[in-house]
Design a protein around this motif. Structure first.
Motif, mmCIF file in Angstrom:
data_model
loop_
_atom_site.group_PDB
_atom_site.id
_atom_site.type_symbol
_atom_site.label_atom_id
_atom_site.label_comp_id
_atom_site.label_asym_id
_atom_site.label_seq_id
_atom_site.Cartn_x
_atom_site.Cartn_y
_atom_site.Cartn_z
ATOM 1 N N GLY A 14 -35.516 33.721 56.755
ATOM 2 C CA GLY A 14 -35.065 33.118 55.590
ATOM 3 C C GLY A 14 -35.181 34.179 54.530
ATOM 4 N N ASP A 15 -34.969 33.653 53.176
ATOM 5 C CA ASP A 15 -34.918 34.514 52.018
ATOM 6 C C ASP A 15 -36.306 35.029 51.658
ATOM 7 N N PRO A 16 -36.313 36.458 51.407
ATOM 8 C CA PRO A 16 -37.753 36.943 51.280
ATOM 9 C C PRO A 16 -38.214 36.402 50.032
ATOM 10 N N HIS A 17 -37.411 36.061 48.871
ATOM 11 C CA HIS A 17 -37.836 35.465 47.928
ATOM 12 C C HIS A 17 -38.463 34.203 48.025
ATOM 13 N N ASP A 18 -37.709 33.558 48.801
ATOM 14 C CA ASP A 18 -38.522 31.997 49.177
ATOM 15 C C ASP A 18 -39.664 32.062 49.966
ATOM 16 N N ALA A 19 -39.659 33.055 50.565
ATOM 17 C CA ALA A 19 -41.126 33.011 51.367
ATOM 18 C C ALA A 19 -42.107 33.422 50.594
ATOM 19 N N SER A 20 -41.850 34.493 49.448
ATOM 20 C CA SER A 20 -42.733 34.678 48.404
ATOM 21 C C SER A 20 -43.321 33.600 47.919
ATOM 22 N N GLU A 21 -42.157 32.768 47.441
ATOM 23 C CA GLU A 21 -42.408 31.627 46.718
ATOM 24 C C GLU A 21 -43.630 30.684 47.414
ATOM 25 N N ARG A 22 -43.274 30.581 48.558
ATOM 26 C CA ARG A 22 -44.081 29.692 49.420
ATOM 27 C C ARG A 22 -45.493 30.334 49.568
ATOM 28 N N ARG A 23 -45.517 31.521 49.424
ATOM 29 C CA ARG A 23 -46.951 31.940 49.725
ATOM 30 C C ARG A 23 -47.743 31.744 48.336
ATOM 31 N N LYS A 24 -47.054 31.866 47.184
ATOM 32 C CA LYS A 24 -47.508 31.621 46.036
ATOM 33 C C LYS A 24 -48.185 30.110 45.850
ATOM 34 N N LYS A 25 -47.312 29.215 46.327
ATOM 35 C CA LYS A 25 -47.459 27.657 46.143
ATOM 36 C C LYS A 25 -48.396 27.358 47.372
ATOM 37 N N ARG A 26 -49.574 27.906 47.495
ATOM 38 C CA ARG A 26 -50.121 27.385 48.880
ATOM 39 C C ARG A 26 -51.052 26.256 48.445
ATOM 40 N N TYR A 27 -51.328 25.987 47.272
ATOM 41 C CA TYR A 27 -52.260 24.920 46.892
ATOM 42 C C TYR A 27 -51.624 23.918 46.026
ATOM 43 N N HIS A 28 -51.810 22.863 46.191
ATOM 44 C CA HIS A 28 -51.306 21.556 45.505
ATOM 45 C C HIS A 28 -52.380 20.571 44.667
ATOM 46 N N ARG A 29 -52.477 20.175 43.538
ATOM 47 C CA ARG A 29 -53.399 19.257 43.086
ATOM 48 C C ARG A 29 -53.138 17.796 42.923
ATOM 49 N N HIS A 30 -53.395 17.090 44.019
ATOM 50 C CA HIS A 30 -52.797 15.887 43.931
ATOM 51 C C HIS A 30 -53.416 15.037 42.651
ATOM 52 N N THR A 31 -52.581 14.052 42.452
ATOM 53 C CA THR A 31 -52.886 13.033 41.237
ATOM 54 C C THR A 31 -53.858 11.897 41.662
ATOM 55 N N ALA A 32 -54.458 11.354 40.883
ATOM 56 C CA ALA A 32 -55.540 10.256 41.141
ATOM 57 C C ALA A 32 -55.140 9.135 41.945
ATOM 58 N N HIS A 33 -53.688 8.748 41.442
ATOM 59 C CA HIS A 33 -53.008 7.844 42.299
ATOM 60 C C HIS A 33 -52.732 8.087 43.700
ATOM 61 N N GLN A 34 -52.314 9.543 43.982
ATOM 62 C CA GLN A 34 -51.936 9.914 45.318
ATOM 63 C C GLN A 34 -53.281 9.972 46.300
ATOM 64 N N ILE A 35 -54.539 10.584 45.654
ATOM 65 C CA ILE A 35 -55.696 10.653 46.308
ATOM 66 C C ILE A 35 -56.246 9.252 46.889
ATOM 67 N N GLN A 36 -56.065 8.194 45.648
ATOM 68 C CA GLN A 36 -56.457 6.933 45.971
ATOM 69 C C GLN A 36 -55.732 6.266 47.152
ATOM 70 N N ARG A 37 -54.613 6.373 47.307
ATOM 71 C CA ARG A 37 -53.554 6.135 48.446
ATOM 72 C C ARG A 37 -54.118 6.592 49.459
ATOM 73 N N LEU A 38 -54.071 8.084 49.592
ATOM 74 C CA LEU A 38 -54.633 8.578 50.956
ATOM 75 C C LEU A 38 -55.920 8.049 51.348
ATOM 76 N N GLU A 39 -56.851 8.229 50.388
ATOM 77 C CA GLU A 39 -58.212 7.651 50.694
ATOM 78 C C GLU A 39 -58.070 6.369 51.320
ATOM 79 N N SER A 40 -57.268 5.350 50.995
ATOM 80 C CA SER A 40 -57.219 4.099 51.389
ATOM 81 C C SER A 40 -56.691 4.032 52.798
ATOM 82 N N MET A 41 -55.894 4.878 52.955
ATOM 83 C CA MET A 41 -55.186 5.002 54.385
ATOM 84 C C MET A 41 -55.990 5.619 55.214
ATOM 85 N N PHE A 42 -56.903 6.713 54.810
ATOM 86 C CA PHE A 42 -57.722 7.305 55.631
ATOM 87 C C PHE A 42 -59.011 6.491 56.247
ATOM 88 N N LYS A 43 -59.350 5.537 55.297
ATOM 89 C CA LYS A 43 -60.284 4.345 55.684
ATOM 90 C C LYS A 43 -59.552 3.561 57.013
#
Length: 717
Positions: A14-43
């Motif tokens: 792939g494009d080295p620039h895209d690979a660098s961007e992927r390495r920089k965006k390794r973490y993502h902060r989920h929204t409260a709605h997303q966490i609530q839905r994921l927690e509900s599915m996890f149960k």
């Protein structure tokens, strides 16, 4: 909460620039709605298949790989929690086995023959010895098994911990109740935690400071679990844990959601006589985050921060001092006595753990949780209120202007061994008396006062000359010592106590002879009585602090007018101030009155004390005033609580309406006013209450109450 949102390999072309961007965006902060839905599915399913993950991806706007890694991280987190709980259980089982072994050996040593007084000799002694050897072998095998299992959690077998010191017990009492208590649903070993006997003054006992490593490990685990619960309670309302109160708009705990989120098999809630108090409040405090945390870690500073709530405190043991150069990770075992400023409400006495943790830069969480110590129940048996603090505390967040945002949570389980006094029934059952709003408002007021103390140049009027900054600070410290003295005298921990009912309306005066909290070896009689007035608290506060209305209630001044000759502001509200008053038309020109008035959303104080002119001059010049004796009197004012009841009323089924008061309150905006007087009985630490002294105090309180009701146009019958 942040989770890894990517990982694994990808196309190497792939494009080295895209690979660098992927390495920089390794973490993502989920929204409260997303966490609530994921927690509900996890149960429902902790291992969703690819179809389910794709469906969640489309629904939440996340990449399927993010969904996959979220569930992986959540399963790892859940596994760690289970392992920590298993580890704690194993440690407790190991301690129990060792205690049993010690008790058996001690019992064998103490057994005597009733005829000769020596050790018993029986025909089956050989077989008894063999039986004991077999039992000890089984115990050793069990201990080795538990130790080997715990090794993977603790890094070393429990058997390698320091040896347990022998516990001296009577051979006539070998029940396991002698060795442990119960705290948070788990056995609590009493190794090296025997309570000291009460002193002759009746002060609360404290355990010795030689806590074993096993006890410290157990305390650390209890504190960690309490911190996890507090942080979840402090987070956004993703699990509907908090709901708005229909009566006052405050936040109260949704008990059904709480029990689902934090199931506790041995919960006190199963006891019908136990009621729950839970509240949450937030606000801005005029102090930076590091200074606030420092005040919580230092127990003396903590008591100074909450003089109207904390009547007594002590740090029993510092389990951990935290990381080098930071309070993060500090853990303390503490004792505290918490009060409402009235002798009609029993203090809440408890041992608790305080754990401090830095969540991120500029963000701190501080949790307090009750910690049951063996034999503690017998020491507190005389109290009419048994209170257990569930994970409570605050989140302190740094603000750019040097202030802090504080979110406070108070969560109690309370068992009233005797009925709550009729005057305070509404305030106690509403949860306002020991609730989060009271703690936070007291903190805000005291932090404003500390800020004024640091500035110390805001005097409006002068006594002879404008006081210097040093003089202002000295006056403020003297006044604060006066306020602390009064607060500590309302519910003292020890002393001779008596109750007197006066008049047809049975005015209840409670007096205590005790050693002064301000000067050693001075015996003081503190007397207090509480009345209800159909007048808003703010109106009552303004009446007491106004020097123009003082002759209407101050029976000691012989109804002489007073003049304010010095004034120091203590906060943004004009009611928070220190005044120096001079009585006019009197021959006592050498005596002045030092007064401080304090006001916040939970209540108010007006405290005053006669101080001679040389002492005032000494304070105004900036000299040390710690040796000046103070004997303050004053008033505490609080709302009656009838307008702040949660939906459904009180927690025990008792009526909490105004009809509960025989005086037939007709307004929901009434005030509870406590009148406090102190009289010096003796300059020696041994004295008794004489009938003459009691009559003097009773007459002072009765006449003052009569004058107050007359001035406020209330019934004096």
């Amino acid at each position: 909460m942040e989770f890894s949102s990517g990982g694994g390999g990808g196309s190497s072309g792939g494009d080295p620039h895209d690979a660098s961007e992927r390495r920089k965006k390794r973490y993502h902060r989920h929204t409260a709605h997303q966490i609530q839905r994921l927690e509900s599915m996890f149960k429902e399913c902790a291992h969703p298949d690819e179809k389910t993950r794709n469906q969640l991806s489309r629904e939440l706007g996340l990449h399927p790989r993010q969904i996959k890694f979220w569930f992986q991280n959540r399963r790892t987190q859940m596994k760690a929690q289970h392992e920590r709980a298993d580890n704690c259980t194993l440690r407790a089982d190991n301690d129990r086995i060792r205690c049993e072994n010690i008790a058996m050996r001690e019992a064998l040593r103490n057994v005597i023959c009733p005829s000769c007084g020596g050790p018993p000799v029986t025909e089956d002694s050989y077989f008894d010895e063999q039986k004991l050897r077999m039992e000890n072998a089984q115990l050793k095998e069990e201990l080795d098994r538990v130790s080997s299992i715990a090794a993977k959690y603790m890094g070393r077998p429990i058997s390698q911990l320091p040896p347990v010191q022998p516990i001296h017990v009577s051979s006539l009492d070998l029940s396991m109740a002698s060795f442990g208590g119960h705290g948070h649903g788990m056995p609590c070993p009493s190794l090296d935690l025997d309570l000291l006997p009460r002193s002759s003054l009746g002060l609360a006992p404290f355990p010795p400071a030689n806590i074993s490593d096993a006890d410290k490990a157990l305390m650390a685990d209890v504190a960690a679990r309490a911190m996890d619960e507090l942080i979840r309670l402090l987070q956004d309302n993703e699990m509907m844990l908090w709901i708005k109160s229909a009566s006052d708009g405050g936040e109260i705990l949704n008990l059904e959601s709480y029990e689902r989120a934090f199931p506790r098999p041995n919960s006190h809630l199963k006891n019908p006589s136990v009621r729950t108090e839970a509240s949450r409040s937030s606000g801005v405090v005029t102090m930076n985050d590091l200074a606030l945390v420092d005040m919580f870690v230092d127990s003396n500073k903590w008591m100074e921060l909450f003089p109207a709530i904390v009547s007594r405190e002590r740090t029993i043991e510092v389990i951990s001092s935290g990381m080098l150069g930071s309070h993060s990770g500090s853990l303390q075992l503490m004792y505290g006595e918490l009060q409402v400023l009235s002798a009609l409400v029993p203090t809440r006495k408890l041992y608790f753990l305080r754990f401090v943790q830095q969540i991120e830069a500029g963000s701190w969480a501080i949790v307090d949780v009750s910690y049951d110590i063996p034999n503690q129940e017998s020491q507190f048996s005389s109290s009419s209120c048994k209170a257990h603090k569930l994970p409570s505390g605050c989140l302190i967040q740094k603000m750019p202007n040097g202030y802090s945002k504080v979110t406070w949570i108070e969560h109690w389980e309370v068992e009233d061994k005797s009925p709550v006094h009729r005057l305070y029934r509404d305030l106690i059952y509403s949860g306002l008396a020991f609730g989060a709003e009271r703690w936070l408002s007291n903190m805000q007021r005291m932090c404003e006062r500390i800020a004024c103390l640091m500035v110390a140049g805001n005097s409006n009027r002068e006594l002879g000359a404008i006081p210097s900054p040093e003089g202002t600070r000295s006056m403020m410290k003297l006044a604060q010592r006066m306020v602390n003295n009064l607060c500590a005298s309302i519910n003292p921990s020890s002393g001779q106590q008596l109750t007197t009912l006066i008049g047809s309306n049975e005015l209840e005066v409670r007096a205590t002879l005790h050693i002064s909290a301000d000067q050693v070896n001075r015996m003081v009689l503190s007397a207090a009585a509480t009345i209800w007035l159909p007048v808003p608290p703010r109106t009552v506060f303004n009446f007491f602090r106004d020097e123009r209305t003082r002759p209407q209630w101050d029976v000691l001044s012989n109804q002489n007018p007073v003049q304010e000759i010095a004034h120091i502001a203590n906060g943004s509200h004009p009611g928070n101030c220190i005044s120096v008053l001079r009585a006019l038309n009197t021959s006592q020109n050498n005596m002045l009155i030092l007064q401080e008035s304090c006001l916040d959303s939970s209540g108010s104080l007006v405290v005053y004390c006669p101080v001679d002119l040389p002492s005032i001059h000494l304070a105004m010049s900036g000299e040390d005033t710690s040796f000046i004796p103070l004997l303050p009197s004053g008033f505490t004012i609080s709302p009656d609580g009838s307008s702040g009841l949660p939906v459904g009323g009180g927690g025990d089924g008792a009526s909490t309406s105004s009809n509960a008061d025989p005086t037939a309150r007709s307004s929901s905006s009434g005030s509870l006013v406590t009148v406090v007087f102190q009289i010096l009985v003796s300059n020696t630490p041994t004295a008794r209450i004489s009938p003459e002294t009691v009559n003097t105090v009773n007459n002072l309180i009765t006449n003052t109450v009569h004058q107050i009701k007359l001035a406020m146009s209330c019934s004096t019958s």
